[in-house]
Design a protein around this motif. Structure first.
Motif, PDB file in Angstrom:
ATOM      1  N   THR A 175       0.449  -4.453  -4.848  1.00  0.00           N
ATOM      2  CA  THR A 175       0.403  -5.473  -3.562  1.00  0.00           C
ATOM      3  C   THR A 175      -1.525  -5.143  -3.741  1.00  0.00           C
ATOM      4  O   THR A 175      -1.805  -6.186  -2.691  1.00  0.00           O
ATOM      5  CB  THR A 175       1.214  -5.011  -1.901  1.00  0.00           C
ATOM      6  OG1 THR A 175       2.232  -5.317  -2.291  1.00  0.00           O
ATOM      7  CG2 THR A 175       0.919  -5.764  -1.141  1.00  0.00           C
ATOM      8  N   ALA A 176      -1.311  -3.774  -3.547  1.00  0.00           N
ATOM      9  CA  ALA A 176      -2.745  -3.467  -3.742  1.00  0.00           C
ATOM     10  C   ALA A 176      -3.591  -4.302  -4.733  1.00  0.00           C
ATOM     11  O   ALA A 176      -4.922  -4.656  -4.795  1.00  0.00           O
ATOM     12  CB  ALA A 176      -3.248  -2.478  -3.605  1.00  0.00           C
ATOM     13  N   HIS A 177      -3.192  -3.753  -6.127  1.00  0.00           N
ATOM     14  CA  HIS A 177      -3.325  -4.851  -7.139  1.00  0.00           C
ATOM     15  C   HIS A 177      -3.624  -6.327  -7.701  1.00  0.00           C
ATOM     16  O   HIS A 177      -4.459  -7.423  -7.694  1.00  0.00           O
ATOM     17  CB  HIS A 177      -3.927  -4.011  -7.934  1.00  0.00           C
ATOM     18  CG  HIS A 177      -4.123  -2.304  -7.976  1.00  0.00           C
ATOM     19  ND1 HIS A 177      -3.617  -1.275  -7.361  1.00  0.00           N
ATOM     20  CD2 HIS A 177      -5.812  -2.046  -8.030  1.00  0.00           C
ATOM     21  CE1 HIS A 177      -4.407  -0.117  -7.359  1.00  0.00           C
ATOM     22  NE2 HIS A 177      -5.796  -0.814  -7.533  1.00  0.00           N
ATOM     23  N   PHE A 178      -2.610  -6.992  -7.206  1.00  0.00           N
ATOM     24  CA  PHE A 178      -1.885  -8.017  -7.508  1.00  0.00           C
ATOM     25  C   PHE A 178      -1.521  -9.210  -6.530  1.00  0.00           C
ATOM     26  O   PHE A 178      -0.635 -10.087  -6.867  1.00  0.00           O
ATOM     27  CB  PHE A 178      -1.016  -8.031  -8.703  1.00  0.00           C
ATOM     28  CG  PHE A 178      -1.663  -6.716  -9.603  1.00  0.00           C
ATOM     29  CD1 PHE A 178      -2.784  -7.293 -11.235  1.00  0.00           C
ATOM     30  CD2 PHE A 178      -1.424  -5.809 -10.538  1.00  0.00           C
ATOM     31  CE1 PHE A 178      -3.054  -6.853 -12.390  1.00  0.00           C
ATOM     32  CE2 PHE A 178      -1.976  -4.659 -11.134  1.00  0.00           C
ATOM     33  CZ  PHE A 178      -2.816  -5.563 -12.042  1.00  0.00           C
ATOM     34  N   TYR A 179      -2.396  -8.728  -5.178  1.00  0.00           N
ATOM     35  CA  TYR A 179      -1.376  -9.858  -4.520  1.00  0.00           C
ATOM     36  C   TYR A 179      -1.710 -11.226  -4.953  1.00  0.00           C
ATOM     37  O   TYR A 179      -0.925 -12.071  -4.570  1.00  0.00           O
ATOM     38  CB  TYR A 179      -2.168  -8.856  -3.196  1.00  0.00           C
ATOM     39  CG  TYR A 179      -1.236  -9.980  -2.117  1.00  0.00           C
ATOM     40  CD1 TYR A 179      -0.401  -9.601  -0.677  1.00  0.00           C
ATOM     41  CD2 TYR A 179      -1.986 -11.166  -1.210  1.00  0.00           C
ATOM     42  CE1 TYR A 179       0.501 -10.282  -0.514  1.00  0.00           C
ATOM     43  CE2 TYR A 179      -1.688 -11.550  -0.383  1.00  0.00           C
ATOM     44  CZ  TYR A 179      -0.228 -11.523   0.386  1.00  0.00           C
ATOM     45  OH  TYR A 179       0.637 -12.099   1.623  1.00  0.00           O
TER      46      TYR A 179
END
Length: 182
Positions: free
Chosen positions: A77-81
């Motif tokens: 979620t944080a890096h590839f949203y």
């Protein structure tokens, strides 16, 4: 052994799929050992974002333990949203929320609800049916905090409707009360 294979991969050309498999197995090993710091360092060492995304998603799809699932869902979620489809994004966020709810439960009871970690509403309903009111209160509070400003396929209103439905059932008596005569 994983680190040796990783060094070997820097010296000689390794097919992309083999590299993904190696890193995925290494990542899962680190997560199963509970070493989140080394797992994060491993993911940060991977230069190709496509490979990193594939490793993270494949690892999550292996259904690792609770802490590992939570870590991977948070990382994705944080890096590839923006790289995820809406359906996949909702699925990962639901898993993140479900794992967060599981972490609010007593440790010995988590195993009973782990299979519902990707379906927080169903987990909440199961807790209600099992009459775990204190656990439901903690779960609802956690979900309310996590849902603020999020769109993942269900809303705070869905939680409220579920609670209302079970509150109504709790007050519904299937028989008529008779007066006692003296």
């Amino acid at each position: 052994d994983y680190e040796l294979c990783e060094e070997w991969g820097h010296l000689y050309p390794v097919p992309r799929e083999d590299l993904i498999n190696l890193h995925r197995e290494h990542l899962l090993h680190l997560l199963e050992m509970g070493d989140m710091e080394k797992a994060l360092q491993l993911l940060q060492r991977i230069e190709d974002p496509g490979v990193c995304l594939a490793i993270s998603e494949q690892s999550l799809d292996q259904h690792p333990n609770l802490a590992a699932s939570h870590f991977l869902a948070d990382y994705l979620t944080a890096h590839f949203y923006v790289n995820l489809t809406t359906a996949r994004r909702n699925e990962i966020q639901a898993l993140y929320m479900g794992s967060k709810v599981l972490l609010t439960l007593p440790e010995l009871s988590r195993v009973n609800y782990f299979h519902l970690s990707s379906r927080p509403l169903l987990m909440l309903e199961q807790l209600l049916m099992n009459m775990k009111v204190d656990w439901v209160a903690a779960a609802v509070q956690t979900l309310h905090q996590l849902l603020a400003g999020q769109e993942i396929g269900f809303t705070v209103e869905d939680i409220d409707n579920l609670l209302s439905k079970y509150a109504e059932k709790a007050l519904n008596f299937p028989f008529a009360l008779k007066e006692r005569r003296s």
